[in-house]
Design a protein around this motif. Sequence first.
Motif, PDB file in Angstrom:
ATOM      1  N   ALA A 225       7.468  11.658  -5.823  1.00 31.97           N
ATOM      2  CA  ALA A 225       6.200  11.573  -5.109  1.00 31.97           C
ATOM      3  C   ALA A 225       6.082  12.685  -4.068  1.00 31.97           C
ATOM      4  CB  ALA A 225       6.067  10.198  -4.444  1.00 31.97           C
ATOM      5  N   LEU A 226       7.182  12.912  -3.376  1.00 37.73           N
ATOM      6  CA  LEU A 226       7.158  13.948  -2.345  1.00 37.73           C
ATOM      7  C   LEU A 226       6.717  15.292  -2.908  1.00 37.73           C
ATOM      8  CD1 LEU A 226       7.817  14.869   0.530  1.00 37.73           C
ATOM      9  CD2 LEU A 226      10.170  15.299  -0.246  1.00 37.73           C
ATOM     10  N   ARG A 233      -0.569  19.603  -0.885  1.00 35.64           N
ATOM     11  CA  ARG A 233      -0.714  20.171   0.454  1.00 35.64           C
ATOM     12  C   ARG A 233      -0.836  21.694   0.384  1.00 35.64           C
ATOM     13  NH1 ARG A 233       3.670  18.324   4.651  1.00 35.64           N
ATOM     14  NH2 ARG A 233       2.759  16.385   3.873  1.00 35.64           N
ATOM     15  N   GLN A 251       4.874   9.694 -10.595  1.00 36.82           N
ATOM     16  CA  GLN A 251       5.359   9.869  -9.235  1.00 36.82           C
ATOM     17  C   GLN A 251       4.626  11.012  -8.558  1.00 36.82           C
ATOM     18  OE1 GLN A 251       6.902   6.946 -10.291  1.00 36.82           O
ATOM     19  NE2 GLN A 251       7.524   7.403  -8.198  1.00 36.82           N
ATOM     20  N   ARG A 258      -1.559  10.170  -2.247  1.00 37.72           N
ATOM     21  CA  ARG A 258      -1.295   9.876  -0.841  1.00 37.72           C
ATOM     22  C   ARG A 258      -1.693  11.077   0.028  1.00 37.72           C
ATOM     23  NH1 ARG A 258      -0.022   6.049   3.332  1.00 37.72           N
ATOM     24  NH2 ARG A 258      -0.589   7.531   4.928  1.00 37.72           N
ATOM     25  N   GLU A 259      -1.371  12.263  -0.441  1.00 34.58           N
ATOM     26  CA  GLU A 259      -1.693  13.460   0.331  1.00 34.58           C
ATOM     27  C   GLU A 259      -3.210  13.661   0.400  1.00 34.58           C
ATOM     28  OE1 GLU A 259       0.547  15.215   1.928  1.00 34.58           O
ATOM     29  OE2 GLU A 259      -0.803  16.774   2.698  1.00 34.58           O
ATOM     30  N   HIS A 261      -5.401  11.356   0.283  1.00 32.34           N
ATOM     31  CA  HIS A 261      -5.854  10.337   1.225  1.00 32.34           C
ATOM     32  C   HIS A 261      -5.696  10.814   2.660  1.00 32.34           C
ATOM     33  CE1 HIS A 261      -6.194   6.301   3.082  1.00 32.34           C
ATOM     34  NE2 HIS A 261      -5.154   6.698   3.814  1.00 32.34           N
ATOM     35  N   ASP A 262      -4.505  11.357   2.949  1.00 31.75           N
ATOM     36  CA  ASP A 262      -4.230  11.807   4.306  1.00 31.75           C
ATOM     37  C   ASP A 262      -5.188  12.904   4.748  1.00 31.75           C
ATOM     38  OD1 ASP A 262      -2.224  10.015   4.412  1.00 31.75           O
ATOM     39  OD2 ASP A 262      -0.580  11.459   4.335  1.00 31.75           O
ATOM     40  N   SER A 285      -1.060   0.664  -7.240  1.00 38.30           N
ATOM     41  CA  SER A 285      -1.437   1.565  -6.156  1.00 38.30           C
ATOM     42  C   SER A 285      -2.918   1.391  -5.849  1.00 38.30           C
ATOM     43  CB  SER A 285      -1.152   3.013  -6.567  1.00 38.30           C
ATOM     44  OG  SER A 285      -1.872   3.336  -7.742  1.00 38.30           O
ATOM     45  N   VAL A 286      -3.314   1.917  -4.696  1.00 36.80           N
ATOM     46  CA  VAL A 286      -4.722   1.915  -4.320  1.00 36.80           C
ATOM     47  C   VAL A 286      -5.149   3.363  -4.165  1.00 36.80           C
ATOM     48  CG1 VAL A 286      -6.426   1.233  -2.608  1.00 36.80           C
ATOM     49  CG2 VAL A 286      -4.469  -0.264  -3.091  1.00 36.80           C
ATOM     50  N   GLU A 336      -8.532   3.140 -11.869  1.00 35.25           N
ATOM     51  CA  GLU A 336      -9.435   3.525 -10.783  1.00 35.25           C
ATOM     52  C   GLU A 336      -9.358   4.993 -10.380  1.00 35.25           C
ATOM     53  OE1 GLU A 336      -8.902  -0.893  -8.692  1.00 35.25           O
ATOM     54  OE2 GLU A 336      -7.990   0.896  -7.835  1.00 35.25           O
TER      55      GLU A 336
ATOM     56  N   ARG B 258      -1.786  -4.869  -2.705  1.00 35.77           N
ATOM     57  CA  ARG B 258      -2.841  -4.583  -3.664  1.00 35.77           C
ATOM     58  C   ARG B 258      -3.793  -5.783  -3.775  1.00 35.77           C
ATOM     59  NH1 ARG B 258      -5.728  -0.783  -6.931  1.00 35.77           N
ATOM     60  NH2 ARG B 258      -7.370  -2.296  -7.320  1.00 35.77           N
ATOM     61  N   HIS B 261      -5.942  -6.066  -0.753  1.00 31.31           N
ATOM     62  CA  HIS B 261      -6.994  -5.057  -0.854  1.00 31.31           C
ATOM     63  C   HIS B 261      -8.124  -5.540  -1.750  1.00 31.31           C
ATOM     64  CE1 HIS B 261      -8.765  -1.035  -1.524  1.00 31.31           C
ATOM     65  NE2 HIS B 261      -8.866  -1.426  -2.792  1.00 31.31           N
ATOM     66  N   GLU B 280      10.849   4.291  -2.840  1.00 35.61           N
ATOM     67  CA  GLU B 280       9.919   5.414  -2.729  1.00 35.61           C
ATOM     68  C   GLU B 280       8.455   4.948  -2.733  1.00 35.61           C
ATOM     69  OE1 GLU B 280       9.360   8.024  -6.098  1.00 35.61           O
ATOM     70  OE2 GLU B 280       9.654   9.756  -4.806  1.00 35.61           O
ATOM     71  N   PHE B 284       4.917   6.106  -0.029  1.00 36.81           N
ATOM     72  CA  PHE B 284       3.720   6.855  -0.394  1.00 36.81           C
ATOM     73  C   PHE B 284       2.521   5.959  -0.678  1.00 36.81           C
ATOM     74  CE2 PHE B 284       7.110   9.781  -0.882  1.00 36.81           C
ATOM     75  CZ  PHE B 284       6.575  10.997  -0.498  1.00 36.81           C
ATOM     76  N   VAL B 286      -0.640   3.398   0.094  1.00 36.26           N
ATOM     77  CA  VAL B 286      -1.705   3.388   1.096  1.00 36.26           C
ATOM     78  C   VAL B 286      -2.051   1.941   1.374  1.00 36.26           C
ATOM     79  CG1 VAL B 286      -4.059   4.071   1.648  1.00 36.26           C
ATOM     80  CG2 VAL B 286      -2.626   5.573   0.241  1.00 36.26           C
ATOM     81  N   ARG B 344       3.939   8.947   8.107  1.00 40.13           N
ATOM     82  CA  ARG B 344       4.798   8.507   7.015  1.00 40.13           C
ATOM     83  C   ARG B 344       6.258   8.736   7.391  1.00 40.13           C
ATOM     84  NH1 ARG B 344       3.349  12.123   2.449  1.00 40.13           N
ATOM     85  NH2 ARG B 344       1.393  11.716   3.490  1.00 40.13           N
TER      86      ARG B 344
END
Lengths: 345, 345
Positions: A225-226, A233, A251, A258-259, A261-262, A285-286, A336, B258, B261, B280, B284, B286, B344
Amino acid sequence: MARPRIKDVARRAGVSEKTVSNVINDYAHVSERTRTAVREAIDELGYRVNLAGRHLRRGRTGIIALVVPELDIPYFADLAALIITEAERNAMTVLVHQTREDRRRELAALEGFGSDFADGLILSPLTLTGTDLRDRPGAPPTVLLGERVRPGQADHVAIDNERAAREATVHLLELGRRRIRVVGGREGTEPGTAEVRSAGHRAALEAAGLPWDPAVLLRVENFRALDGALAVRRLLEAGEQPDGLLCLNDQLALGAMRELHDRGLRVPEDVAVVGFDDVEGGRFSVPSLTTVAPDKHAVARVALELLMVRIAERDARTAGAPPRERVVAHRLLVRESTAGAGSRA
Amino acid sequence: MARPRIKDVARRAGVSEKTVSNVINDYAHVSERTRTAVREAIDELGYRVNLAGRHLRRGRTGIIALVVPELDIPYFADLAALIITEAERNAMTVLVHQTREDRRRELAALEGFGSDFADGLILSPLTLTGTDLRDRPGAPPTVLLGERVRPGQADHVAIDNERAAREATVHLLELGRRRIRVVGGREGTEPGTAEVRSAGHRAALEAAGLPWDPAVLLRVENFRALDGALAVRRLLEAGEQPDGLLCLNDQLALGAMRELHDRGLRVPEDVAVVGFDDVEGGRFSVPSLTTVAPDKHAVARVALELLMVRIAERDARTAGAPPRERVVAHRLLVRESTAGAGSRA
DNA sequence: CAGCCGTTGTACATCGATGTAAAAACTCCG
DNA sequence: CGGAGTTTTTACATCGATGTACAACGGCTG
């Protein structure tokens, strides 16, 4: 109080060692009388087979070595779980190695770790090249997963990666996305998964009469994910404004989301995101993640099937058949992250 | 063209079999001359050690069996990855079994799978009871992870689960939450992780002068995201209005978030959520997930350490020392799911 | 009851590597 | 150069289970 051996059981039951062995291995011609007598002796002494002895004699270990890049990447964990289950069904035990992306480890795996531990090898390679697979005298039967190293070097199981990437891209194009980036290129590896999937992406673009630029492929260090987050980024900080991301695994996609979103970008409204692998994280996930779902059960099943055939051939000293290529199903699960608000798959 | 044996190498190099063996095993007193001669013969013939023979002779296999409930639950995948790495450092290979929650499989693991395959066993039990661990003649050295089955039956590594749960609860209480639910009880299991953590939760409440009600523990079928989601769904549909959830692993927490949400509840504003394990996915997600992070590296390291000691003791036929209990560190990582918007971890 | 056949059970060698004990080769010194 | 002391190498037995080949046994037929 050393552990009992067959010899001890034999003495106790008043039969020969071979008869005990016959009972243990369910050999047909043992009378009910002796069979029970031996069983009792076994229970009384708490005898258990010594596998080292058996392996030496039989020339088979009953072990399959599974070699994956890293077990803590969910896709590989899923796969390992399924393969272990499937192996058990074939009366095999699985030994797991991690290459941690190290080419030397992959080569060592190919060679059977400098030993002949396993009856067979299931390998999910990252850095191997076609030539690595040629000429491996004494190496165990091998099945490759995922990456099409180069056809015809060893048995191989995978989805049709190019088609999958094409379909995913078509999906993004149908949503009107035109500034699509592909996340997941690797530095200095042989044509592997990334390249095959890139080709699918390109094919989709060209079929739609759109231009393709090699620069759309964003490099990553790893497949976590990172790495997805970092790739996004860098992209955004370079001032780019993508409206679609094709991430080469879930991942990366989750990190990318996530990024986004941020940085205040909405998924899917501003950027639609697609992943590969269909791991649990993307289902909850959302927003939930649209993904190319390989039939992992089939991967595991077919891999074991191919391997068991090879092992049998080897035992029978049959001439090895040419490498077998097996394609398993996949489908695009639209959720989604591309479809707008919708239900969880 | 059968594989070469030590005999073949010996003949080729013009030395005895034992000398070849000595070279392979880096025995001190071999002259440089013969050493190179043997090495050359090995290379020329492509000789590789036959482990079955070695194991039989040495009485050790170099294999550790790792038994986890399911490898596709990220926490166990993480752990397995670390244990495999750590095992490698100890020149050991890891064989992975899954119990899939099946009590019989756990028992079979304890017994060494009806054979004496492994030199040692690392077991993450779910259903085992104290008595299961008594009297296992001939069973391999064993280290238990996670659940404190009952002190004093086998070596054991874990975080201080009760304290961890207490700290997590205190954190929720400090945020002003009073309607906290614990997600992750299991039906019909012995006092295990859930019970120990529940006790910690209770202790925190009572220390704050608040009442405790056994009904706060929500049962789940399994420890996956889906189970967390279902638990929350049942809770909300029963008309309850929790303002804090202590989930016994991160998967449950992610599923719970989830579901919250989907039902229009905000995390952490309406419901603060804490998990266990620090996987992990929770870094990440949300919002990102507050979690009790065990020092997994330490778990793996200590487990191997204990196991290697036991194996050495066994080889030396030393009397077995009493079971060792090792507690590894943990810390509460506060993230968005309880802290409001934040960075994070 | 001899003779034959199919069923049970056994003795022994074998899989491949390595520990033991002792022989062979080498060093060094008087 | 002989012999004590050390280093290097070897022959052989051994780890435990099982395949091979054959012996013993029981039952049946004529």
